[in-house]
Design a protein around this motif. Sequence first.
Motif, PDB file in Angstrom:
ATOM      1  N   GLN A  85      11.065  11.827 -16.512  1.00 63.94           N
ATOM      2  CA  GLN A  85       9.657  11.654 -16.928  1.00 63.94           C
ATOM      3  C   GLN A  85       8.809  12.919 -16.015  1.00 63.94           C
ATOM      4  OE1 GLN A  85       8.023   8.307 -14.849  1.00 63.94           O
ATOM      5  NE2 GLN A  85       9.686   7.904 -13.443  1.00 63.94           N
ATOM      6  N   PHE A  86       7.748  12.978 -16.661  1.00 61.05           N
ATOM      7  CA  PHE A  86       6.780  14.007 -15.941  1.00 61.05           C
ATOM      8  C   PHE A  86       5.360  13.216 -16.231  1.00 61.05           C
ATOM      9  CE2 PHE A  86       7.284  15.884 -19.978  1.00 61.05           C
ATOM     10  CZ  PHE A  86       5.976  16.569 -20.193  1.00 61.05           C
ATOM     11  N   GLN A  87       4.626  13.739 -15.288  1.00 60.72           N
ATOM     12  CA  GLN A  87       3.012  13.287 -15.289  1.00 60.72           C
ATOM     13  C   GLN A  87       2.275  14.705 -15.277  1.00 60.72           C
ATOM     14  OE1 GLN A  87       2.464  11.026 -11.761  1.00 60.72           O
ATOM     15  NE2 GLN A  87       4.286   9.867 -11.974  1.00 60.72           N
ATOM     16  N   GLY A  88       1.010  14.371 -15.732  1.00 60.47           N
ATOM     17  CA  GLY A  88      -0.020  15.307 -15.965  1.00 60.47           C
ATOM     18  C   GLY A  88      -1.475  14.882 -16.314  1.00 60.47           C
ATOM     19  N   THR A  89      -2.380  15.874 -16.530  1.00 57.60           N
ATOM     20  CA  THR A  89      -3.684  15.555 -17.090  1.00 57.60           C
ATOM     21  C   THR A  89      -3.856  16.216 -18.187  1.00 57.60           C
ATOM     22  OG1 THR A  89      -4.475  17.070 -15.383  1.00 57.60           O
ATOM     23  CG2 THR A  89      -4.423  15.242 -14.553  1.00 57.60           C
TER      24      THR A  89
END
Length: 176
Positions: A85-89
């Motif tokens: 998983q990865f997160q961002g805006t």
Amino acid sequence: MPLLFSKDLNYNIYRDDITLIDPLNTFTGIEKYKLIFWALRFHGRLLFRDISLEVFRIWQPSENVILIRWNLKGVPRVPWEAKGQFQGTSRYKLDRNGKIYEHKVDNLAFNFPQSLRPAASVLDLVTACPTSPNPTFFWGPTDIYSSSWLMLYRAVWETLDGEECMLAKERLLACS
């Protein structure tokens, strides 16, 4: 956005000259924008058994900007058990007519393997010198983002007193 991998976007909210900016590339034009999202869906279905996008928060810091904080999770089609998983805006800029003319993907944070040791304290997180004021990792309910890094920094600073904490305060000063 949560249906990104199963359904096409509504492109009526974008201008024909939309610009997509990510950490590696910049693309301009609605046809390229459509192609990028088609490619995301295609490769998501081809390379992953399960893929989803979760939205943590949507807010509007100014009249012409909308920010979305998201997390992408996937289980790749490999013969061993794996997931990531990865997160961002996503930062959307709007024109006077409310149409989106810029989409910037930023603050990407990959979740590291569990074998890595997590931060032992809040001080470890603060002294890591984050590169932006936006949180890079998700720690709990979405209302946690109502605090800024500056407020967190001040709270940690105020809890440190005494000579044994001078080294920690010097590390905090190096981050500011």
